[in-house]
Design an enzyme around this catalytic site. Structure first.
Site, PDB file in Angstrom:
ATOM      1  N   TYR A   1       0.819  -1.209   0.000  1.00  0.00           N
ATOM      2  CA  TYR A   1       0.000   0.000   0.000  1.00  0.00           C
ATOM      3  C   TYR A   1       0.856   1.264   0.000  1.00  0.00           C
ATOM      4  O   TYR A   1       0.461   2.287  -0.563  1.00  0.00           O
ATOM      5  CB  TYR A   1      -0.956  -0.006   1.192  1.00  0.00           C
ATOM      6  CG  TYR A   1      -2.132  -0.934   0.994  1.00  0.00           C
ATOM      7  CD1 TYR A   1      -3.273  -0.509   0.320  1.00  0.00           C
ATOM      8  CD2 TYR A   1      -2.096  -2.245   1.456  1.00  0.00           C
ATOM      9  CE1 TYR A   1      -4.351  -1.359   0.124  1.00  0.00           C
ATOM     10  CE2 TYR A   1      -3.164  -3.105   1.267  1.00  0.00           C
ATOM     11  CZ  TYR A   1      -4.282  -2.657   0.601  1.00  0.00           C
ATOM     12  OH  TYR A   1      -5.340  -3.508   0.396  1.00  0.00           O
TER      13      TYR A   1
ATOM     14  N   GLU B   1      -8.054  -7.600   5.304  1.00  0.00           N
ATOM     15  CA  GLU B   1      -7.228  -8.632   4.675  1.00  0.00           C
ATOM     16  C   GLU B   1      -6.470  -9.442   5.715  1.00  0.00           C
ATOM     17  O   GLU B   1      -6.322 -10.668   5.572  1.00  0.00           O
ATOM     18  CB  GLU B   1      -6.276  -7.973   3.675  1.00  0.00           C
ATOM     19  CG  GLU B   1      -6.997  -7.457   2.438  1.00  0.00           C
ATOM     20  CD  GLU B   1      -6.267  -6.328   1.733  1.00  0.00           C
ATOM     21  OE1 GLU B   1      -5.034  -6.191   1.923  1.00  0.00           O
ATOM     22  OE2 GLU B   1      -6.919  -5.564   0.995  1.00  0.00           O
TER      23      GLU B   1
END
Length: 395
Positions: A98, A140
């Site tokens: 990310y 996640e």
């Protein structure tokens, strides 16, 4: 929750960012892949990148998330986040990735919008990004924990069945001889293959049999590109994968799952979207589901209707099921009112019905509109999209 100062900034700049988001995401992917070519080779779907659909999905999801933050600040868009997180987890996305995305996304924003990106604007949109990213990382992480860390596992093809000219069913068992993890009807697995040029591409395929079997079963439709390139992975599987071949599979993921209750159901599919519906029907038959089930399917012709015999057989095991098949090119004797596009005007839909849809977006939009007109609650219409979710990206 977005801070008060950032909310005002995002609300003021959302029209400008939204208008440029397509150009921003195009520049983002170009910069990302220039710096990290391995991501295009081994993670991102090269077909979707060539077609531009992945850019559309990313642009839409960012804009939809930001809009949600400013319009409904006390409510998190969990449906959107869950769907994205399941797809990310099936690909093995890691938290540190990310930061890589953030670096190239904000370079693209600055490159497109130029001096309009003041420090205040940059800080506000950075806050939006990390609210979304951190929420996805948390979901996640939970998904990985539920699957003992996730990860890839090698499976052996034990059977291959030619369902139609362009659809093959592959049945697989763990190559290590270990147990087959459970899943929920409607979920999918990622399949990773090495292509002739050395790229390791990943695609998702719905599981097309009910839980409890010692093998996994997936149906793969060979993608003919037409004006676009043919599907890399689907054509590779059809041409090169046979009994005895080995494939790398992820754990099962996906948020389109059959709920265990006695609600009336509509299971509507088109084309290869039939695969998760077969798993659902088999599970309903195995568990003795007694409530009404309406089965709807659309295809080009009976010969192109993959898993048709399973479709009919599992529905036939239910005590209260109605089956409606529509074909563009029907066989002789097929009802005239079941030719062409799906039309539910003559199909009974009971109060309290829950609907599951899978197929091309135009098909699902039409069916959803018809279901809503018949009184089905919007929250009770669930769907799965094969490929970038352009519907979700529109909110």
């Amino acid at each position: 929750m977005l801070s008060e100062q950032s909310t005002a900034t995002v609300r003021a700049t959302l029209p400008v960012v939204g208008a440029a988001i397509g150009e921003i995401t195009e520049r983002f992917y170009a910069g990302l892949f220039a710096a990290h070519p391995d991501l295009l080779r081994d993670l991102f779907n090269r077909g979707n990148q060539a077609a531009g659909t992945q850019r559309q999905a990313l642009a839409g999801s960012i804009a939809a998330f930001a809009t949600h933050l400013v319009e409904r600040p006390d409510e998190r868009p969990d449906a959107m986040l869950q769907r994205i997180a399941h797809k990310h987890a099936s690909l093995g996305i890691a938290p540190e990735q990310y930061a890589v995305v953030q670096e190239h996304l904000f370079a693209a924003i600055a490159g497109v919008l130029g001096d309009a990106v003041t420090p205040e604007v940059a800080a506000a949109w950075d806050e939006v990004y990390w609210l979304m990213a951190n929420a996805l990382v948390a979901i996640e992480r939970r998904l990985y924990d539920e699957r003992d860390g996730g990860g890839w596992r090698e499976w052996e093809v034990v059977d291959r069945v030619e369902e139609t000219a362009d659809v093959a069913t592959f049945r697989l068992r763990p190559a290590d001889g270990g147990p087959v993890p459970d899943f929920r009807p409607g979920q999918y697995v990622s399949v990773r293959v090495e292509l002739p040029d050395g790229a390791r591409q990943i695609r998702q395929y719905s599981l097309s049999s009910a839980p409890g079997s010692p093998v996994r079963q997936i149906g793969v439709k060979r993608v003919h590109g037409g004006d676009a390139p043919d599907g890399e992975v689907s054509n590779h599987l059809h041409a090169r994968v046979h009994e005895g071949s080995r494939l790398w599979l992820s754990a099962p993921y996906g948020d389109l799952v059959l709920e265990a209750d006695d609600a009336p159901l509509v299971l509507a599919s088109a084309g290869i979207g039939v695969t998760p519906m077969i798993a659902m029907l088999e599970q309903l038959a195995d568990t003795g589901h007694g409530a009404p089930v309406t089965v709807v399917h659309a295809d080009r012709s009976p010969a192109e209707h993959a898993l048709r015999s399973d479709h009919e057989a599992y529905a036939g095991k239910l005590p209260d099921a109605a089956v409606h098949f529509w074909y563009e090119r029907p066989e002789p004797g097929h009802p005239a009112d079941r030719t062409g596009f799906v039309d539910l005007s003559g199909v009974a839909v009971l109060p309290g019905t829950r609907a599951y849809l899978c197929g091309p977006l135009p098909f699902m939009r039409r069916v959803r509109e018809q279901l809503l007109a018949k009184g089905v609650a919007a929250a009770d219409v669930h769907y799965e999209v094969f490929g970038p979710d352009l519907w979700l990206a529109k909110g």
